[in-house]
Design a protein around this motif. Structure first.
Motif, mmCIF file in Angstrom:
data_model
loop_
_atom_site.group_PDB
_atom_site.id
_atom_site.type_symbol
_atom_site.label_atom_id
_atom_site.label_comp_id
_atom_site.label_asym_id
_atom_site.label_seq_id
_atom_site.Cartn_x
_atom_site.Cartn_y
_atom_site.Cartn_z
ATOM 1 N N VAL A 282 57.140 -43.131 -72.585
ATOM 2 C CA VAL A 282 55.944 -43.960 -72.623
ATOM 3 C C VAL A 282 55.977 -44.908 -71.428
ATOM 4 O O VAL A 282 56.960 -45.602 -71.199
ATOM 5 C CB VAL A 282 55.902 -44.772 -73.935
ATOM 6 C CG1 VAL A 282 54.821 -45.810 -73.872
ATOM 7 C CG2 VAL A 282 55.692 -43.848 -75.109
ATOM 8 N N ALA A 283 54.888 -44.915 -70.660
ATOM 9 C CA ALA A 283 54.890 -45.728 -69.450
ATOM 10 C C ALA A 283 54.118 -47.023 -69.606
ATOM 11 O O ALA A 283 54.516 -48.047 -69.081
ATOM 12 C CB ALA A 283 54.302 -44.935 -68.287
ATOM 13 N N ALA A 284 52.985 -46.982 -70.297
ATOM 14 C CA ALA A 284 52.148 -48.175 -70.358
ATOM 15 C C ALA A 284 51.358 -48.164 -71.646
ATOM 16 O O ALA A 284 51.289 -47.154 -72.346
ATOM 17 C CB ALA A 284 51.197 -48.214 -69.165
ATOM 18 N N LYS A 285 50.741 -49.310 -71.917
ATOM 19 C CA LYS A 285 49.854 -49.373 -73.077
ATOM 20 C C LYS A 285 48.491 -49.773 -72.574
ATOM 21 O O LYS A 285 48.344 -50.800 -71.930
ATOM 22 C CB LYS A 285 50.359 -50.415 -74.074
ATOM 23 C CG LYS A 285 49.461 -50.589 -75.291
ATOM 24 C CD LYS A 285 50.052 -51.593 -76.246
ATOM 25 C CE LYS A 285 49.433 -51.477 -77.614
ATOM 26 N NZ LYS A 285 48.080 -52.017 -77.704
ATOM 27 N N ILE A 286 47.514 -48.947 -72.880
ATOM 28 C CA ILE A 286 46.181 -49.337 -72.443
ATOM 29 C C ILE A 286 45.579 -50.266 -73.500
ATOM 30 O O ILE A 286 45.755 -50.049 -74.696
ATOM 31 C CB ILE A 286 45.286 -48.106 -72.188
ATOM 32 C CG1 ILE A 286 45.324 -47.140 -73.339
ATOM 33 C CG2 ILE A 286 45.717 -47.414 -70.926
ATOM 34 C CD1 ILE A 286 44.446 -45.947 -73.102
ATOM 35 N N PRO A 287 44.879 -51.289 -73.042
ATOM 36 C CA PRO A 287 44.484 -52.356 -73.971
ATOM 37 C C PRO A 287 43.359 -52.002 -74.920
ATOM 38 O O PRO A 287 43.003 -52.814 -75.754
ATOM 39 C CB PRO A 287 44.047 -53.501 -73.046
ATOM 40 C CG PRO A 287 44.372 -53.087 -71.681
ATOM 41 C CD PRO A 287 44.511 -51.635 -71.662
ATOM 42 N N PHE A 288 42.794 -50.832 -74.806
ATOM 43 C CA PHE A 288 41.705 -50.523 -75.725
ATOM 44 C C PHE A 288 42.034 -49.239 -76.462
ATOM 45 O O PHE A 288 42.673 -48.345 -75.942
ATOM 46 C CB PHE A 288 40.370 -50.406 -74.987
ATOM 47 C CG PHE A 288 40.412 -49.567 -73.755
ATOM 48 C CD1 PHE A 288 40.739 -50.127 -72.539
ATOM 49 C CD2 PHE A 288 40.115 -48.224 -73.814
ATOM 50 C CE1 PHE A 288 40.769 -49.362 -71.398
ATOM 51 C CE2 PHE A 288 40.147 -47.455 -72.685
ATOM 52 C CZ PHE A 288 40.481 -48.018 -71.470
ATOM 53 N N PRO A 289 41.590 -49.145 -77.679
ATOM 54 C CA PRO A 289 41.978 -47.993 -78.493
ATOM 55 C C PRO A 289 41.118 -46.782 -78.178
ATOM 56 O O PRO A 289 39.945 -46.907 -77.837
ATOM 57 C CB PRO A 289 41.743 -48.479 -79.918
ATOM 58 C CG PRO A 289 40.657 -49.474 -79.791
ATOM 59 C CD PRO A 289 40.792 -50.096 -78.447
ATOM 60 N N LEU A 290 41.721 -45.620 -78.273
ATOM 61 C CA LEU A 290 40.987 -44.380 -78.078
ATOM 62 C C LEU A 290 41.197 -43.481 -79.283
ATOM 63 O O LEU A 290 42.100 -43.679 -80.077
ATOM 64 C CB LEU A 290 41.485 -43.663 -76.818
ATOM 65 C CG LEU A 290 41.103 -44.333 -75.517
ATOM 66 C CD1 LEU A 290 41.810 -43.660 -74.366
ATOM 67 C CD2 LEU A 290 39.611 -44.250 -75.323
ATOM 68 N N THR A 291 40.344 -42.469 -79.388
ATOM 69 C CA THR A 291 40.442 -41.585 -80.554
ATOM 70 C C THR A 291 41.593 -40.607 -80.393
ATOM 71 O O THR A 291 42.190 -40.486 -79.340
ATOM 72 C CB THR A 291 39.144 -40.786 -80.710
ATOM 73 O OG1 THR A 291 38.987 -39.976 -79.555
ATOM 74 C CG2 THR A 291 37.977 -41.719 -80.861
#
Lengths: 120, 284
Positions: free
Chosen positions: B137-146
């Motif tokens: 895992v490299a990063a966390k994107i701040p918005f949720p996706l399906t």
């Protein structure tokens, strides 16, 4: 960013003669459009970094993006001293043009700042 | 089920920042390399002449209302009369020019060079990212996706319960690819990947701002790049290229039609009224 500080002071009048038939200097108008584009890109990058540092997630982040774009529009209109028709040919240009263009840059810098500050 | 993963600081130091820095540097490098490699091509006089004729006709159309009706009509006849009007192109000729343009080896070579200078760095960087930075895992994107995005964003991670916001480095690469365009346009001064559209404009003699076409062509190009790295992309770009050019040659006919349509309405008489109104205001 020297590009930004120079460009904000060089918006040129593109509609010199106030006629019944509006006359546009195409070169000046291109320059104005470029200035608008640079301003929006710069603001979306800065807005992305701010959103990441403040820790906005999900929907709030996109709301913040629209807020930043609106502030940019208001700033540009104020810089044009509210007589927008002297500088661009329609209101749509200064308000809506390039709205979505900065979105990807915003998301990139938002993700970057958010990860650096909050996750790691 | 969104548990907060704790990610190692080393990932930030050795994955995110180096990848972004490398992409920025490669973009700058590509810009300078394409500038150096640009072969100065002698423009074909016939093409330049046609382009200038079109610019003249366009100026006439734009400023038609500032010259007296008779002179406007005589200019219009000069452009569009049947025997020796500059804009009049018999149907057979238009097609030939287009075919000739497409099979011109010099131009095809240049187009090829431009395409390659864009594909090769992206392909190499993508391969490098896949080789070195996969499987974590490299990063966390701040918005949720399906959930549907899971296969696209988390290719190296084989756990199905990890939140889709935690993405692999491949998606960080794509995010950088799209997001750094804005940064490049700020630091490099102009859209650098659309040099080919600018050169096409130069060669056809337009004194025309391609900034709108820049945006659309560039978007199309990057979408093609991102979705399909293999040679299927190159025939698409050739099709776009030939379409752009055939449009340039059909634009002679389009200009002629545009010129024929113009209704002349002389604006100068109104200026006298306006001057009178201004003078009145000044002397009151």
């Amino acid at each position: 960013m020297t590009g930004h500080s120079d460009s904000s002071s060089s918006e040129k009048k593109s509609n010199e003669e106030m006629n019944d038939v509006p006359v546009f200097s195409a070169e000046n108008m291109q320059n104005n459009m470029k200035v608008i584009y640079y301003s929006r890109t710069f603001m979306s990058i800065i807005g992305g970094v701010i959103a990441g540092i403040l820790g906005f997630t999900g929907f709030m982040g996109f709301v913040f993006y629209f807020l930043v774009m609106t502030i940019t529009s208001i700033g540009l209109i104020a810089k044009a001293k509210f007589s927008v028709h002297l500088y661009v040919d329609s209101w749509n240009r200064i308000i809506l043009d390039g709205f979505m263009g900065g979105l990807m840059s915003f998301v990139l810098f938002w993700t970057f700042a958010y990860d650096i500050v909050h996750i790691f | 089920m969104a548990e907060d993963l704790v990610l190692d600081t080393a990932i930030r130091d050795w994955v995110l920042i180096p990848l972004s820095v490398v992409m920025v540097l490669i973009g700058i490098l590509r810009y300078f390399v394409s500038k150096l490699m640009r072969s100065s091509q002698v423009p074909d006089p016939k093409i330049v002449k046609e382009g200038q004729v079109i610019v003249r006709a366009r100026n006439l159309r734009a400023a038609a209302n500032f010259i007296p009706p008779k002179s406007f009509r005589s200019r219009r006849v000069y452009f569009s009369n049947e025997e020796n009007g500059l804009l009049f192109v018999p149907k057979g000729q238009a097609q030939n020019a287009q075919a000739q343009m497409f099979s011109d080896p010099n131009m095809a070579m240049d187009m090829m060079k431009k395409n390659l200078s864009m594909i090769i760095p992206q392909t190499l960087t993508f391969a490098w990212v896949n080789f070195f930075f996969s499987g974590f895992v490299a990063a966390k994107i701040p918005f949720p996706l399906t959930q549907r995005f899971r296969s696209m964003l988390q290719n190296g991670i084989d756990l199905s319960t990890v939140d889709v916001s935690y993405v692999s480095s491949r998606s960080w690469y794509f995010l950088n690819l799209f997001g750094l365009r804005g940064l490049f346009s700020l630091i490099l001064g102009e859209e650098n990947a659309t040099d080919d559209t600018q050169r096409m404009m130069q060669m056809s003699g337009f004194g025309f701002d391609p900034s709108k076409q820049c945006a659309t062509c560039y978007c199309a190009a990057t979408i093609f790049c991102a979705s399909d790295f293999c040679a299927a992309w190159v025939p698409d770009s050739y099709r776009n290229f030939s379409q752009c050019f055939s449009q340039d040659h059909q634009s002679l006919g389009a200009e002629k039609d545009g010129l024929d349509i113009v209704q002349h309405e002389w604006a100068l008489p109104k200026f006298e009224h306006r001057a009178e109104a201004v003078l009145r205001k000044l002397t009151m």
